[in-house]
Design a protein around this motif. Structure first.
Motif, PDB file in Angstrom:
ATOM      1  N   GLY A  82      -9.028 -14.755   1.167  1.00 36.69           N
ATOM      2  CA  GLY A  82      -8.080 -14.275   2.225  1.00 36.69           C
ATOM      3  C   GLY A  82      -8.037 -12.829   2.461  1.00 36.69           C
ATOM      4  O   GLY A  82      -8.787 -11.952   2.048  1.00 36.69           O
ATOM      5  N   THR A  83      -6.912 -12.465   3.301  1.00 33.50           N
ATOM      6  CA  THR A  83      -7.048 -10.761   3.512  1.00 33.50           C
ATOM      7  C   THR A  83      -5.665 -10.225   2.839  1.00 33.50           C
ATOM      8  O   THR A  83      -5.740  -9.339   2.966  1.00 33.50           O
ATOM      9  CB  THR A  83      -6.742 -10.787   4.951  1.00 33.50           C
ATOM     10  OG1 THR A  83      -5.433 -11.164   5.490  1.00 33.50           O
ATOM     11  CG2 THR A  83      -7.832 -11.186   5.939  1.00 33.50           C
ATOM     12  N   ARG A  84      -4.906 -11.086   2.346  1.00 36.46           N
ATOM     13  CA  ARG A  84      -3.531 -10.419   1.413  1.00 36.46           C
ATOM     14  C   ARG A  84      -3.602 -11.134   0.072  1.00 36.46           C
ATOM     15  O   ARG A  84      -3.749 -12.210  -0.072  1.00 36.46           O
ATOM     16  CB  ARG A  84      -2.411 -11.030   2.390  1.00 36.46           C
ATOM     17  CG  ARG A  84      -2.431 -10.354   3.625  1.00 36.46           C
ATOM     18  CD  ARG A  84      -1.155 -10.544   4.416  1.00 36.46           C
ATOM     19  NE  ARG A  84      -1.132 -10.503   5.750  1.00 36.46           N
ATOM     20  CZ  ARG A  84      -0.892  -9.197   6.379  1.00 36.46           C
ATOM     21  NH1 ARG A  84      -0.657  -8.311   5.545  1.00 36.46           N
ATOM     22  NH2 ARG A  84      -1.089  -8.955   7.654  1.00 36.46           N
ATOM     23  N   VAL A  85      -3.112 -10.101  -0.847  1.00 36.35           N
ATOM     24  CA  VAL A  85      -3.059 -10.383  -2.138  1.00 36.35           C
ATOM     25  C   VAL A  85      -1.655  -9.674  -2.549  1.00 36.35           C
ATOM     26  O   VAL A  85      -1.375  -8.711  -2.148  1.00 36.35           O
ATOM     27  CB  VAL A  85      -3.981  -9.940  -3.094  1.00 36.35           C
ATOM     28  CG1 VAL A  85      -3.443 -10.097  -4.709  1.00 36.35           C
ATOM     29  CG2 VAL A  85      -5.241 -10.715  -2.803  1.00 36.35           C
ATOM     30  N   PHE A  86      -0.720 -10.428  -3.161  1.00 39.25           N
ATOM     31  CA  PHE A  86       0.601  -9.747  -3.552  1.00 39.25           C
ATOM     32  C   PHE A  86       0.758  -9.724  -5.104  1.00 39.25           C
ATOM     33  O   PHE A  86       0.310 -10.528  -5.775  1.00 39.25           O
ATOM     34  CB  PHE A  86       1.699 -10.883  -3.012  1.00 39.25           C
ATOM     35  CG  PHE A  86       1.852 -10.783  -1.398  1.00 39.25           C
ATOM     36  CD1 PHE A  86       2.388 -10.040  -0.826  1.00 39.25           C
ATOM     37  CD2 PHE A  86       1.089 -11.912  -0.911  1.00 39.25           C
ATOM     38  CE1 PHE A  86       2.533  -9.951   0.653  1.00 39.25           C
ATOM     39  CE2 PHE A  86       1.093 -12.144   0.590  1.00 39.25           C
ATOM     40  CZ  PHE A  86       1.958 -11.081   1.184  1.00 39.25           C
ATOM     41  N   ARG A  87       1.330  -8.669  -5.383  1.00 34.65           N
ATOM     42  CA  ARG A  87       1.734  -8.510  -6.966  1.00 34.65           C
ATOM     43  C   ARG A  87       3.207  -8.186  -6.940  1.00 34.65           C
ATOM     44  O   ARG A  87       3.664  -7.313  -6.161  1.00 34.65           O
ATOM     45  CB  ARG A  87       0.763  -7.527  -7.512  1.00 34.65           C
ATOM     46  CG  ARG A  87      -0.600  -7.914  -7.828  1.00 34.65           C
ATOM     47  CD  ARG A  87      -0.673  -9.231  -8.674  1.00 34.65           C
ATOM     48  NE  ARG A  87      -1.989  -9.329  -9.331  1.00 34.65           N
ATOM     49  CZ  ARG A  87      -2.764 -10.491  -8.373  1.00 34.65           C
ATOM     50  NH1 ARG A  87      -2.260 -11.089  -7.413  1.00 34.65           N
ATOM     51  NH2 ARG A  87      -4.140 -10.660  -9.012  1.00 34.65           N
ATOM     52  N   THR A  88       3.831  -8.540  -8.008  1.00 41.72           N
ATOM     53  CA  THR A  88       5.107  -7.708  -8.443  1.00 41.72           C
ATOM     54  C   THR A  88       4.935  -6.793  -9.446  1.00 41.72           C
ATOM     55  O   THR A  88       4.187  -6.792 -10.444  1.00 41.72           O
ATOM     56  CB  THR A  88       5.949  -8.776  -9.091  1.00 41.72           C
ATOM     57  OG1 THR A  88       6.258  -9.905  -8.259  1.00 41.72           O
ATOM     58  CG2 THR A  88       7.402  -8.249  -9.575  1.00 41.72           C
ATOM     59  N   LYS A  97      -0.604   3.128   1.414  1.00 41.83           N
ATOM     60  CA  LYS A  97      -1.667   4.085   1.127  1.00 41.83           C
ATOM     61  C   LYS A  97      -3.111   3.183   1.293  1.00 41.83           C
ATOM     62  O   LYS A  97      -2.897   2.075   1.185  1.00 41.83           O
ATOM     63  CB  LYS A  97      -1.749   4.763  -0.276  1.00 41.83           C
ATOM     64  CG  LYS A  97      -2.801   5.340  -0.526  1.00 41.83           C
ATOM     65  CD  LYS A  97      -2.506   6.142  -1.806  1.00 41.83           C
ATOM     66  CE  LYS A  97      -3.608   6.986  -2.139  1.00 41.83           C
ATOM     67  NZ  LYS A  97      -4.133   8.181  -1.427  1.00 41.83           N
ATOM     68  N   HIS A  98      -3.937   3.784   1.829  1.00 43.60           N
ATOM     69  CA  HIS A  98      -5.438   3.201   1.605  1.00 43.60           C
ATOM     70  C   HIS A  98      -6.114   3.644   0.465  1.00 43.60           C
ATOM     71  O   HIS A  98      -6.139   4.944   0.088  1.00 43.60           O
ATOM     72  CB  HIS A  98      -6.364   3.625   2.952  1.00 43.60           C
ATOM     73  CG  HIS A  98      -5.673   3.063   4.130  1.00 43.60           C
ATOM     74  ND1 HIS A  98      -4.686   3.604   5.105  1.00 43.60           N
ATOM     75  CD2 HIS A  98      -6.180   1.793   4.732  1.00 43.60           C
ATOM     76  CE1 HIS A  98      -4.521   2.687   6.106  1.00 43.60           C
ATOM     77  NE2 HIS A  98      -5.534   1.435   5.885  1.00 43.60           N
ATOM     78  N   LEU A  99      -6.819   2.767  -0.302  1.00 42.70           N
ATOM     79  CA  LEU A  99      -7.422   2.929  -1.568  1.00 42.70           C
ATOM     80  C   LEU A  99      -8.921   2.474  -1.302  1.00 42.70           C
ATOM     81  O   LEU A  99      -9.103   1.227  -0.843  1.00 42.70           O
ATOM     82  CB  LEU A  99      -6.872   2.047  -2.561  1.00 42.70           C
ATOM     83  CG  LEU A  99      -5.424   2.597  -3.267  1.00 42.70           C
ATOM     84  CD1 LEU A  99      -5.153   1.622  -4.353  1.00 42.70           C
ATOM     85  CD2 LEU A  99      -5.665   3.879  -3.897  1.00 42.70           C
ATOM     86  N   HIS A 133     -14.423  -6.207   7.648  1.00 40.47           N
ATOM     87  CA  HIS A 133     -15.153  -5.291   7.834  1.00 40.47           C
ATOM     88  C   HIS A 133     -14.761  -3.753   7.355  1.00 40.47           C
ATOM     89  O   HIS A 133     -15.450  -2.792   7.615  1.00 40.47           O
ATOM     90  CB  HIS A 133     -15.291  -5.168   9.773  1.00 40.47           C
ATOM     91  CG  HIS A 133     -13.618  -4.955   9.954  1.00 40.47           C
ATOM     92  ND1 HIS A 133     -12.893  -5.764  10.095  1.00 40.47           N
ATOM     93  CD2 HIS A 133     -13.101  -3.619  10.228  1.00 40.47           C
ATOM     94  CE1 HIS A 133     -11.626  -5.140  10.581  1.00 40.47           C
ATOM     95  NE2 HIS A 133     -11.937  -3.881  10.498  1.00 40.47           N
ATOM     96  N   ASP A 134     -13.543  -3.577   6.608  1.00 36.30           N
ATOM     97  CA  ASP A 134     -13.125  -2.494   5.913  1.00 36.30           C
ATOM     98  C   ASP A 134     -13.746  -2.222   4.553  1.00 36.30           C
ATOM     99  O   ASP A 134     -13.802  -3.334   3.783  1.00 36.30           O
ATOM    100  CB  ASP A 134     -11.623  -2.485   5.850  1.00 36.30           C
ATOM    101  CG  ASP A 134     -11.059  -2.381   7.101  1.00 36.30           C
ATOM    102  OD1 ASP A 134     -11.751  -1.762   7.840  1.00 36.30           O
ATOM    103  OD2 ASP A 134      -9.922  -2.618   7.221  1.00 36.30           O
TER     104      ASP A 134
END
Length: 162
Positions: A145-151, A125-127, A103-104
């Motif tokens: 999904g709702t989450r994605v990770f990066r190094t 921060k919101h982007l 919904h965002d």
């Protein structure tokens, strides 16, 4: 004579395929660098890391903007050897977590700095969706999904393919 010629042609074909594969990997690598970042994200990461590292790793808690100048320049691609050494000695990893709910229209980005001594620092921060890197948006769309990770890698540690 014919089996020898067949073997030579097969070897030549393997070399051509290997060459084309390596060439496509170099092009793909450059494209990934572009897809993994945006100007808005880069600016925020540099700003957040400048504050976090100055207060956490480098002991510049009550520093002035002028005292942070070398750190800021290093984080934006103009590395100072002394700053790089101090940061590399103190920081174990920098990680990004992108969170987006259906919904965002924005994505929440959390930057986590993991220090060698076990401590950690964070910034959030919101982007806007358009300011999120293309590769991250693709991961959200593909995985659902709702989450994605990066190094995240410091600018001075990035290796660019030629």
């Amino acid at each position: 004579m014919l089996p020898g010629m067949s073997l030579a042609l097969a070897a030549l074909a393997v070399l051509v395929v290997a060459y084309l594969f390596m060439r496509s990997r170099k092009t793909h690598g450059d494209a990934e660098v572009v897809r993994e970042s945006t100007p808005a994200l880069d600016r925020w990461i540099a700003d957040a890391l400048e504050v976090e590292l100055a207060e956490g790793a480098l002991g510049l808690r009550s520093s002035t903007p002028e005292e942070r100048r070398k750190l800021g320049k290093s984080l934006r691609g103009d590395p100072d050897p002394e700053v790089v050494s101090r940061v590399e000695d103190k920081v174990k990893a920098v990680e990004l977590e992108f969170v987006k709910y259906a919904h965002d229209s924005e994505v929440e980005v959390t930057l986590r700095v993991r220090y060698e001594d076990g401590n950690a620092g964070t910034a959030t921060k919101h982007l806007a969706w358009t300011d999120v890197p293309e590769a991250v948006r693709t991961d959200f769309d593909r995985r659902g999904g709702t989450r994605v990770f990066r190094t995240w890698v410091f600018p001075w540690a990035r290796v660019r393919a030629l």
